[in-house]
Design an enzyme around this catalytic site. Sequence first.
Site, PDB file in Angstrom:
ATOM      1  N   THR A 127       0.834  -1.202   0.000  1.00  0.00           N
ATOM      2  CA  THR A 127       0.000   0.000   0.000  1.00  0.00           C
ATOM      3  C   THR A 127       0.872   1.257   0.000  1.00  0.00           C
ATOM      4  O   THR A 127       2.011   1.225   0.495  1.00  0.00           O
ATOM      5  CB  THR A 127      -0.901   0.005   1.256  1.00  0.00           C
ATOM      6  OG1 THR A 127      -1.421   1.318   1.458  1.00  0.00           O
ATOM      7  CG2 THR A 127      -0.131  -0.372   2.516  1.00  0.00           C
ATOM      8  N   ASP A 128       0.301   2.349  -0.509  1.00  0.00           N
ATOM      9  CA  ASP A 128       1.045   3.625  -0.463  1.00  0.00           C
ATOM     10  C   ASP A 128       1.183   4.140   0.971  1.00  0.00           C
ATOM     11  O   ASP A 128       1.969   5.045   1.237  1.00  0.00           O
ATOM     12  CB  ASP A 128       0.363   4.679  -1.351  1.00  0.00           C
ATOM     13  CG  ASP A 128      -1.055   5.033  -0.916  1.00  0.00           C
ATOM     14  OD1 ASP A 128      -1.601   4.379  -0.003  1.00  0.00           O
ATOM     15  OD2 ASP A 128      -1.625   5.980  -1.491  1.00  0.00           O
ATOM     16  N   GLU A 129       0.416   3.540   1.909  1.00  0.00           N
ATOM     17  CA  GLU A 129       0.471   4.031   3.295  1.00  0.00           C
ATOM     18  C   GLU A 129       1.834   3.782   3.935  1.00  0.00           C
ATOM     19  O   GLU A 129       2.150   4.355   4.968  1.00  0.00           O
ATOM     20  CB  GLU A 129      -0.664   3.413   4.122  1.00  0.00           C
ATOM     21  CG  GLU A 129      -2.008   3.764   3.526  1.00  0.00           C
ATOM     22  CD  GLU A 129      -3.210   3.467   4.414  1.00  0.00           C
ATOM     23  OE1 GLU A 129      -3.072   3.464   5.642  1.00  0.00           O
ATOM     24  OE2 GLU A 129      -4.296   3.255   3.840  1.00  0.00           O
ATOM     25  N   TYR A 170      -1.427  -0.550  11.158  1.00  0.00           N
ATOM     26  CA  TYR A 170      -1.655  -1.185   9.848  1.00  0.00           C
ATOM     27  C   TYR A 170      -0.497  -0.893   8.897  1.00  0.00           C
ATOM     28  O   TYR A 170       0.120  -1.801   8.345  1.00  0.00           O
ATOM     29  CB  TYR A 170      -2.978  -0.688   9.243  1.00  0.00           C
ATOM     30  CG  TYR A 170      -3.099  -0.950   7.755  1.00  0.00           C
ATOM     31  CD1 TYR A 170      -3.213  -2.255   7.269  1.00  0.00           C
ATOM     32  CD2 TYR A 170      -3.074   0.092   6.830  1.00  0.00           C
ATOM     33  CE1 TYR A 170      -3.289  -2.510   5.902  1.00  0.00           C
ATOM     34  CE2 TYR A 170      -3.163  -0.149   5.460  1.00  0.00           C
ATOM     35  CZ  TYR A 170      -3.266  -1.447   5.003  1.00  0.00           C
ATOM     36  OH  TYR A 170      -3.339  -1.697   3.654  1.00  0.00           O
ATOM     37  N   LYS A 222       2.423  -3.382   7.209  1.00  0.00           N
ATOM     38  CA  LYS A 222       2.618  -3.554   5.758  1.00  0.00           C
ATOM     39  C   LYS A 222       4.052  -3.184   5.367  1.00  0.00           C
ATOM     40  O   LYS A 222       4.665  -3.852   4.533  1.00  0.00           O
ATOM     41  CB  LYS A 222       1.620  -2.688   4.971  1.00  0.00           C
ATOM     42  CG  LYS A 222       0.162  -3.089   5.106  1.00  0.00           C
ATOM     43  CD  LYS A 222      -0.168  -4.445   4.532  1.00  0.00           C
ATOM     44  CE  LYS A 222      -0.119  -4.490   3.023  1.00  0.00           C
ATOM     45  NZ  LYS A 222      -0.548  -5.839   2.511  1.00  0.00           N
TER      46      LYS A 222
HETATM   47  P1  NAD Z   1      -9.982  -6.885   2.725  1.00  0.00           P
HETATM   48  O1  NAD Z   1      -9.911  -6.672   4.191  1.00  0.00           O
HETATM   49  O2  NAD Z   1     -11.232  -6.580   1.985  1.00  0.00           O
HETATM   50  O3  NAD Z   1      -9.581  -8.385   2.369  1.00  0.00           O
HETATM   51  C1  NAD Z   1      -8.587  -9.085   3.030  1.00  0.00           C
HETATM   52  C2  NAD Z   1      -8.874 -10.573   2.901  1.00  0.00           C
HETATM   53  O4  NAD Z   1      -7.815 -11.288   3.557  1.00  0.00           O
HETATM   54  C3  NAD Z   1     -10.192 -10.995   3.586  1.00  0.00           C
HETATM   55  O5  NAD Z   1     -10.939 -11.796   2.714  1.00  0.00           O
HETATM   56  C4  NAD Z   1      -9.738 -11.805   4.807  1.00  0.00           C
HETATM   57  O6  NAD Z   1     -10.624 -12.839   5.166  1.00  0.00           O
HETATM   58  C5  NAD Z   1      -8.399 -12.339   4.326  1.00  0.00           C
HETATM   59  N1  NAD Z   1      -7.495 -12.660   5.438  1.00  0.00           N
HETATM   60  C6  NAD Z   1      -7.248 -11.905   6.544  1.00  0.00           C
HETATM   61  N2  NAD Z   1      -6.387 -12.554   7.356  1.00  0.00           N
HETATM   62  C7  NAD Z   1      -6.069 -13.731   6.740  1.00  0.00           C
HETATM   63  C8  NAD Z   1      -5.216 -14.808   7.070  1.00  0.00           C
HETATM   64  N3  NAD Z   1      -4.518 -14.809   8.212  1.00  0.00           N
HETATM   65  N4  NAD Z   1      -5.117 -15.853   6.210  1.00  0.00           N
HETATM   66  C9  NAD Z   1      -5.828 -15.855   5.049  1.00  0.00           C
HETATM   67  N5  NAD Z   1      -6.660 -14.868   4.696  1.00  0.00           N
HETATM   68  C10 NAD Z   1      -6.770 -13.800   5.521  1.00  0.00           C
HETATM   69  O7  NAD Z   1      -8.756  -6.017   2.140  1.00  0.00           O
HETATM   70  P2  NAD Z   1      -8.560  -5.402   0.697  1.00  0.00           P
HETATM   71  O8  NAD Z   1      -9.013  -3.997   0.716  1.00  0.00           O
HETATM   72  O9  NAD Z   1      -9.082  -6.337  -0.312  1.00  0.00           O
HETATM   73  O10 NAD Z   1      -6.960  -5.373   0.629  1.00  0.00           O
HETATM   74  C11 NAD Z   1      -6.237  -6.441   0.039  1.00  0.00           C
HETATM   75  C12 NAD Z   1      -4.760  -6.087   0.061  1.00  0.00           C
HETATM   76  O11 NAD Z   1      -4.528  -4.877  -0.652  1.00  0.00           O
HETATM   77  C13 NAD Z   1      -4.208  -5.864   1.468  1.00  0.00           C
HETATM   78  O12 NAD Z   1      -2.931  -6.463   1.535  1.00  0.00           O
HETATM   79  C14 NAD Z   1      -4.119  -4.352   1.589  1.00  0.00           C
HETATM   80  O13 NAD Z   1      -3.055  -4.005   2.457  1.00  0.00           O
HETATM   81  C15 NAD Z   1      -3.816  -3.950   0.158  1.00  0.00           C
HETATM   82  N6  NAD Z   1      -4.274  -2.617  -0.254  1.00  0.00           N
HETATM   83  C16 NAD Z   1      -5.563  -2.223  -0.050  1.00  0.00           C
HETATM   84  C17 NAD Z   1      -5.980  -0.965  -0.494  1.00  0.00           C
HETATM   85  C18 NAD Z   1      -7.411  -0.514  -0.331  1.00  0.00           C
HETATM   86  O14 NAD Z   1      -7.725   0.642  -0.635  1.00  0.00           O
HETATM   87  N7  NAD Z   1      -8.330  -1.344   0.110  1.00  0.00           N
HETATM   88  C19 NAD Z   1      -5.077  -0.115  -1.126  1.00  0.00           C
HETATM   89  C20 NAD Z   1      -3.754  -0.553  -1.324  1.00  0.00           C
HETATM   90  C21 NAD Z   1      -3.377  -1.801  -0.891  1.00  0.00           C
HETATM   91  P1  TYD Z   2     -10.468   4.343   4.851  1.00  0.00           P
HETATM   92  O1  TYD Z   2     -11.487   3.919   3.854  1.00  0.00           O
HETATM   93  O2  TYD Z   2     -10.524   3.734   6.222  1.00  0.00           O
HETATM   94  O3  TYD Z   2      -9.039   4.125   4.167  1.00  0.00           O
HETATM   95  P2  TYD Z   2      -7.556   4.611   4.669  1.00  0.00           P
HETATM   96  O4  TYD Z   2      -7.627   4.982   6.091  1.00  0.00           O
HETATM   97  O5  TYD Z   2      -6.766   3.355   4.461  1.00  0.00           O
HETATM   98  O6  TYD Z   2      -7.186   5.722   3.768  1.00  0.00           O
HETATM   99  O7  TYD Z   2     -10.575   5.904   5.033  1.00  0.00           O
HETATM  100  C1  TYD Z   2     -10.401   6.793   3.937  1.00  0.00           C
HETATM  101  C2  TYD Z   2     -10.434   8.204   4.484  1.00  0.00           C
HETATM  102  O8  TYD Z   2     -11.748   8.461   5.007  1.00  0.00           O
HETATM  103  C3  TYD Z   2      -9.475   8.438   5.645  1.00  0.00           C
HETATM  104  O9  TYD Z   2      -8.930   9.751   5.549  1.00  0.00           O
HETATM  105  C4  TYD Z   2     -10.354   8.343   6.875  1.00  0.00           C
HETATM  106  C5  TYD Z   2     -11.699   8.839   6.382  1.00  0.00           C
HETATM  107  N1  TYD Z   2     -12.884   8.242   7.062  1.00  0.00           N
HETATM  108  C6  TYD Z   2     -13.869   9.068   7.609  1.00  0.00           C
HETATM  109  O10 TYD Z   2     -13.793  10.317   7.549  1.00  0.00           O
HETATM  110  N2  TYD Z   2     -14.950   8.484   8.202  1.00  0.00           N
HETATM  111  C7  TYD Z   2     -15.081   7.133   8.307  1.00  0.00           C
HETATM  112  O11 TYD Z   2     -16.081   6.648   8.906  1.00  0.00           O
HETATM  113  C8  TYD Z   2     -14.070   6.290   7.733  1.00  0.00           C
HETATM  114  C9  TYD Z   2     -14.169   4.794   7.801  1.00  0.00           C
HETATM  115  C10 TYD Z   2     -12.995   6.898   7.099  1.00  0.00           C
END
Ligand code: NAD
Ligand code: TYD
Length: 339
Positions: free
Chosen positions: A123-125, A151, A155
């Site tokens: 992630t970019d975080e 988190y 990562k």
């Molecule tokens: P999500 O929480 O929707 O999905 C995560 C999945 O992993 C779930 O299905 C969960 O059951 C599974 N999981 C959790 N712990 C596990 C374990 N111990 N063994 C097997 N499976 C397990 O998350 P997401 O948003 O789909 O993110 C997927 C990946 O992308 C993550 O690695 C996250 O860091 C990365 N990512 C997410 C975003 C975003 O905006 N959502 C952006 C950049 C990177």
């Molecule tokens: P989120 O979807 O949790 O992603 P991330 O924290 O990984 O960027 O949140 C996106 C942005 O929205 C973040 O700046 C936090 C804000 N946010 C709210 O203002 N209210 C909310 O209830 C949530 C879940 C997020």
Amino acid sequence: MKILVTGAAGFIGGNYVHYIVEKYPEDEVVALDKLTYAGNLETLEPVMDKIKFVKEDICNREAIFKLFEEEKFDVVVNFAAESHVDRSIEDPEVFLMTNIIGTQVLMDASRKYGVKRFHQVSTDEVYGDLPLDRPDLLFTEDMPLITSSPYSASKASADLLVEAYNRTFKLPVTISRCSNNYGPYQFPEKLIPLMISRALDDEKLPVYGKGENVRDWLHVKDHCSAIDLIVRNGKDGEVYNIGGNNERTNLEVVKTILKELGKSEDLINYVTDRPGHDLRYAIDPTKIETELGWVPEYDFDTGIKQTIQWYLDNKSWWEKIISGEYQEYYEKMYIEKGR
Ligand code: NAD
Ligand code: TYD
């Protein structure tokens, strides 16, 4: 090609499985997930007859090694993670277990059973945040990792471990660092689906602080196409940033959703800010664009409309989720904290 996709019942992993099954019908896909609160098998339902699903924890060394021995994967794409910043602030431990130790277990198995490419979805975080008043600054791949939340720290730890396995053990790896995703099948605790589902029910929309924090939004399908390019054409040991130049303040996002749904801005409720809240994320995608020819398909204005329509058309997918265990989480995070 035989691919292991971990975290396959989650938001991005699920979309990636759909993407691969459609684009490469000749590939064999094993979809693995522990099915935590965030994993939902219904997400995989439309492709279930074309894949093999395995319910497993990536931290379970014995089971993971057995699976690798049996399946002989060519490629592993690791999406499995605890992914919600707010939950990591409440209880960091499971984040360290899954995001760091789980990644290590998968890489150990990949070494032993000769996986040809281990791709870590990061992630970019991991770059921390950028100031709000310097729009000229963007995240590039050579920036130091400076994290803010448990988190992002977990990562970043995994990323360092992946690089160490590449250098020390010559495990073939790539890492992608993507900005915030939106699109179908996202769990409704994250900003966009949370706001859509609550606005549809005429419930208050909790905006942290003043809503001025900036995120760089990318449609999940564009994330999937980028990972696909990296897995097939990316260079061993390289990191690729992924983002589509779609910076928006949280308030802009929430107002767009309200406008699209024809709801009043009176639903917006400014609540206590997230501790350590990152101000701004913004990706420089030059490397993946120039080296791999990646071009995103969606701009935010089109993508958000389609996403809202998806949530309208698929109410049963998210209504089940928000009526269950998730309700307790919402009460703990928002109501008990007076948000
Ligand atoms: P999500 O929480 O929707 O999905 C995560 C999945 O992993 C779930 O299905 C969960 O059951 C599974 N999981 C959790 N712990 C596990 C374990 N111990 N063994 C097997 N499976 C397990 O998350 P997401 O948003 O789909 O993110 C997927 C990946 O992308 C993550 O690695 C996250 O860091 C990365 N990512 C997410 C975003 C975003 O905006 N959502 C952006 C950049 C990177
Ligand atoms: P989120 O979807 O949790 O992603 P991330 O924290 O990984 O960027 O949140 C996106 C942005 O929205 C973040 O700046 C936090 C804000 N946010 C709210 O203002 N209210 C909310 O209830 C949530 C879940 C997020």
